[in-house]
Motif scaffolding. Structure first.
Motif, PDB file in Angstrom:
ATOM      1  N   GLY A   1       1.024   4.715  -2.954  1.00 39.20           N
ATOM      2  CA  GLY A   1       2.354   4.165  -2.718  1.00 39.20           C
ATOM      3  C   GLY A   1       3.044   3.686  -3.980  1.00 39.20           C
ATOM      4  O   GLY A   1       3.635   2.602  -3.994  1.00 39.20           O
ATOM      5  N   VAL A   2       3.015   4.490  -5.055  1.00 42.05           N
ATOM      6  CA  VAL A   2       3.579   4.052  -6.334  1.00 42.05           C
ATOM      7  C   VAL A   2       5.091   4.247  -6.400  1.00 42.05           C
ATOM      8  O   VAL A   2       5.691   3.997  -7.448  1.00 42.05           O
ATOM      9  CB  VAL A   2       2.894   4.764  -7.524  1.00 42.05           C
ATOM     10  CG1 VAL A   2       1.408   4.429  -7.557  1.00 42.05           C
ATOM     11  CG2 VAL A   2       3.101   6.274  -7.468  1.00 42.05           C
ATOM     12  N   LEU A   3       5.716   4.679  -5.308  1.00 45.93           N
ATOM     13  CA  LEU A   3       7.177   4.753  -5.275  1.00 45.93           C
ATOM     14  C   LEU A   3       7.806   3.375  -5.189  1.00 45.93           C
ATOM     15  O   LEU A   3       8.992   3.221  -5.477  1.00 45.93           O
ATOM     16  CB  LEU A   3       7.654   5.556  -4.058  1.00 45.93           C
ATOM     17  CG  LEU A   3       7.284   7.006  -3.908  1.00 45.93           C
ATOM     18  CD1 LEU A   3       5.930   7.167  -3.253  1.00 45.93           C
ATOM     19  CD2 LEU A   3       8.329   7.735  -3.057  1.00 45.93           C
ATOM     20  N   TYR A   4       7.022   2.396  -4.737  1.00 45.09           N
ATOM     21  CA  TYR A   4       7.591   1.116  -4.366  1.00 45.09           C
ATOM     22  C   TYR A   4       7.216   0.020  -5.364  1.00 45.09           C
ATOM     23  O   TYR A   4       6.034  -0.141  -5.692  1.00 45.09           O
ATOM     24  CB  TYR A   4       7.102   0.726  -2.973  1.00 45.09           C
ATOM     25  CG  TYR A   4       7.513   1.734  -1.927  1.00 45.09           C
ATOM     26  CD1 TYR A   4       8.779   1.678  -1.357  1.00 45.09           C
ATOM     27  CD2 TYR A   4       6.646   2.759  -1.540  1.00 45.09           C
ATOM     28  CE1 TYR A   4       9.174   2.616  -0.405  1.00 45.09           C
ATOM     29  CE2 TYR A   4       7.037   3.699  -0.587  1.00 45.09           C
ATOM     30  CZ  TYR A   4       8.308   3.620  -0.028  1.00 45.09           C
ATOM     31  OH  TYR A   4       8.695   4.555   0.896  1.00 45.09           O
ATOM     32  N   PRO A   5       8.209  -0.755  -5.847  1.00 51.84           N
ATOM     33  CA  PRO A   5       7.932  -1.829  -6.807  1.00 51.84           C
ATOM     34  C   PRO A   5       7.376  -3.060  -6.122  1.00 51.84           C
ATOM     35  O   PRO A   5       8.011  -4.116  -6.062  1.00 51.84           O
ATOM     36  CB  PRO A   5       9.318  -2.101  -7.425  1.00 51.84           C
ATOM     37  CG  PRO A   5      10.271  -1.774  -6.307  1.00 51.84           C
ATOM     38  CD  PRO A   5       9.655  -0.617  -5.576  1.00 51.84           C
ATOM     39  N   SER A   6       6.157  -2.926  -5.619  1.00 55.79           N
ATOM     40  CA  SER A   6       5.538  -3.988  -4.835  1.00 55.79           C
ATOM     41  C   SER A   6       4.094  -3.595  -4.572  1.00 55.79           C
ATOM     42  O   SER A   6       3.699  -2.443  -4.764  1.00 55.79           O
ATOM     43  CB  SER A   6       6.280  -4.149  -3.500  1.00 55.79           C
ATOM     44  OG  SER A   6       5.659  -5.095  -2.663  1.00 55.79           O
ATOM     45  N   ILE A   7       3.297  -4.557  -4.147  1.00 53.77           N
ATOM     46  CA  ILE A   7       2.015  -4.233  -3.523  1.00 53.77           C
ATOM     47  C   ILE A   7       2.339  -3.793  -2.102  1.00 53.77           C
ATOM     48  O   ILE A   7       3.045  -4.483  -1.371  1.00 53.77           O
ATOM     49  CB  ILE A   7       1.085  -5.458  -3.514  1.00 53.77           C
ATOM     50  CG1 ILE A   7       0.737  -5.854  -4.958  1.00 53.77           C
ATOM     51  CG2 ILE A   7      -0.183  -5.174  -2.719  1.00 53.77           C
ATOM     52  CD1 ILE A   7      -0.008  -7.166  -5.057  1.00 53.77           C
ATOM     53  N   VAL A   8       1.836  -2.618  -1.716  1.00 53.42           N
ATOM     54  CA  VAL A   8       2.174  -2.088  -0.406  1.00 53.42           C
ATOM     55  C   VAL A   8       0.920  -1.646   0.329  1.00 53.42           C
ATOM     56  O   VAL A   8      -0.098  -1.302  -0.278  1.00 53.42           O
ATOM     57  CB  VAL A   8       3.152  -0.891  -0.495  1.00 53.42           C
ATOM     58  CG1 VAL A   8       4.462  -1.307  -1.139  1.00 53.42           C
ATOM     59  CG2 VAL A   8       2.530   0.286  -1.244  1.00 53.42           C
ATOM     60  N   ALA A   9       1.009  -1.660   1.643  1.00 55.12           N
ATOM     61  CA  ALA A   9       0.035  -0.975   2.492  1.00 55.12           C
ATOM     62  C   ALA A   9       0.616   0.394   2.785  1.00 55.12           C
ATOM     63  O   ALA A   9       1.775   0.506   3.220  1.00 55.12           O
ATOM     64  CB  ALA A   9      -0.196  -1.762   3.782  1.00 55.12           C
ATOM     65  N   TYR A  10      -0.187   1.433   2.546  1.00 53.39           N
ATOM     66  CA  TYR A  10       0.361   2.786   2.539  1.00 53.39           C
ATOM     67  C   TYR A  10      -0.593   3.749   3.232  1.00 53.39           C
ATOM     68  O   TYR A  10      -1.813   3.700   3.022  1.00 53.39           O
ATOM     69  CB  TYR A  10       0.577   3.241   1.093  1.00 53.39           C
ATOM     70  CG  TYR A  10       1.578   4.352   0.940  1.00 53.39           C
ATOM     71  CD1 TYR A  10       2.947   4.100   0.992  1.00 53.39           C
ATOM     72  CD2 TYR A  10       1.166   5.666   0.759  1.00 53.39           C
ATOM     73  CE1 TYR A  10       3.872   5.106   0.869  1.00 53.39           C
ATOM     74  CE2 TYR A  10       2.091   6.692   0.627  1.00 53.39           C
ATOM     75  CZ  TYR A  10       3.442   6.402   0.684  1.00 53.39           C
ATOM     76  OH  TYR A  10       4.372   7.406   0.557  1.00 53.39           O
TER      77      TYR A  10
END
Length: 304
Positions: free
Chosen positions: A146-155
């Motif tokens: 999930g490296v599209l998102y500028p955040s820690i994400v659950a993906y």
């Protein structure tokens, strides 16, 4: 980004040469990875780090060929061709990728290459490249972090789908070692995973704990979740250095251990906001060097 009026020409028409540049960060493995007790349950929780893939795409309207450098970045070349085709272009171009992320180690190098490429090509063409569009392309190529998102994400990495944006944490250090070799993401994700129903319920509990921990900026709990996930992963892709790295972490008062679940990396997660952080980092790096003969230090990204 360089834009030109001719970029608004009808589909298929020649366009003026233009160049787009973009970047995407990688990860140090995952804070958590496993399977939830639901359809499309394979998931991960990202640990973004300050290592990057930078893509530069030069549109060449009078060339029918698209090239990539380095030449082995074939997935990025395929993605570029897909975008050009969708834009109705017969033009070619040159894609250059410069990355500080080692390949095949579980550091999201391929995902970072592809996300940076999509954005760079979009910049060159003057066409929007929002996350859902990029995800639609990546789903046709390979499982994706999930490296599209500028955040820690659950993906949901296998179906290339965002589950939840968890938030940001203070920057931490990861002192990592590499056990050697490479892991092919596509091949790894095609292997049946021996997760039991009890495992899946435990992963659901760990995801709940991770969600709360990130929201509360509770680094100690983040470390405990990462450690639990690393040990559960031993049944799937065991790390021979996990036990000694856990001992190094405990001796240094680290937060926990973190691994590339589908890679070859093992790291000790350290808080950097304490007075003795630098001395602790040096001590752990020395211990890791003596243990594995290689060591690299990463800083996690904070998106505050």
């Amino acid at each position: 980004m360089t834009s030109f009026a001719s970029l608004t020409a009808p589909p298929g028409a020649p366009r003026t040469a233009a160049t787009g540049v973009s970047a995407a960060f990688g990860t140090f493995g995952e804070l958590l990875q496993g399977r939830l007790p639901e359809d499309d349950g394979d998931f991960l929780v990202t640990l973004p780090v300050a290592r990057w893939s930078v893509a530069r795409f030069e549109l060449r309207p009078h060339s029918p060929e698209t090239l990539v450098r380095p030449a082995h970045k074939r997935k990025a070349l395929r993605l570029t061709s897909m975008i050009l085709e969708d834009e109705g272009l017969t033009a070619g171009g040159l894609l250059r990728i410069d990355s500080t992320l080692p390949e095949g180690k579980g550091l999201a190098s391929s995902s970072a290459d592809l996300v940076a490429t999509a954005r760079a090509v979009g910049n060159a063409l003057g066409t929007p490249m929002p996350a859902p569009r990029i995800e639609a392309y990546l789903a046709r190529i390979e499982p994706t972090d999930g490296v599209l998102y500028p955040s820690i994400v659950a993906y949901h990495h296998r179906s290339v789908r965002l589950r939840a944006t968890l938030g940001s944490l203070p920057s931490m250090a990861v002192v990592g070692v590499d056990e050697g070799g490479e892991v092919d993401t596509v091949a790894f994700n095609s292997i049946p995973k021996p997760f039991t129903a009890a495992d899946q319920r435990e992963y659901a509990r760990l995801l709940d704990r991770a969600t709360v921990a990130v929201a509360r900026r509770d680094l100690a709990e983040v470390g405990r979740v990462a450690t639990a996930s690393a040990w559960m992963n031993q049944d799937l892709r065991p790390k021979r250095f996990l036990e000694p790295m856990s001992a190094v972490c405990e001796a240094a008062g680290g937060l926990g251990v973190v691994v590339g679940h589908s890679g070859t990396t093992v790291g000790v997660l350290l808080e950097m906001g304490t007075p003795d952080a630098s001395a602790r980092l040096a001590s752990v790096a020395q211990a890791c060097q003596e243990l594995a003969g290689n060591v690299a230090v990463y800083r996690t990204l904070s998106f505050d």
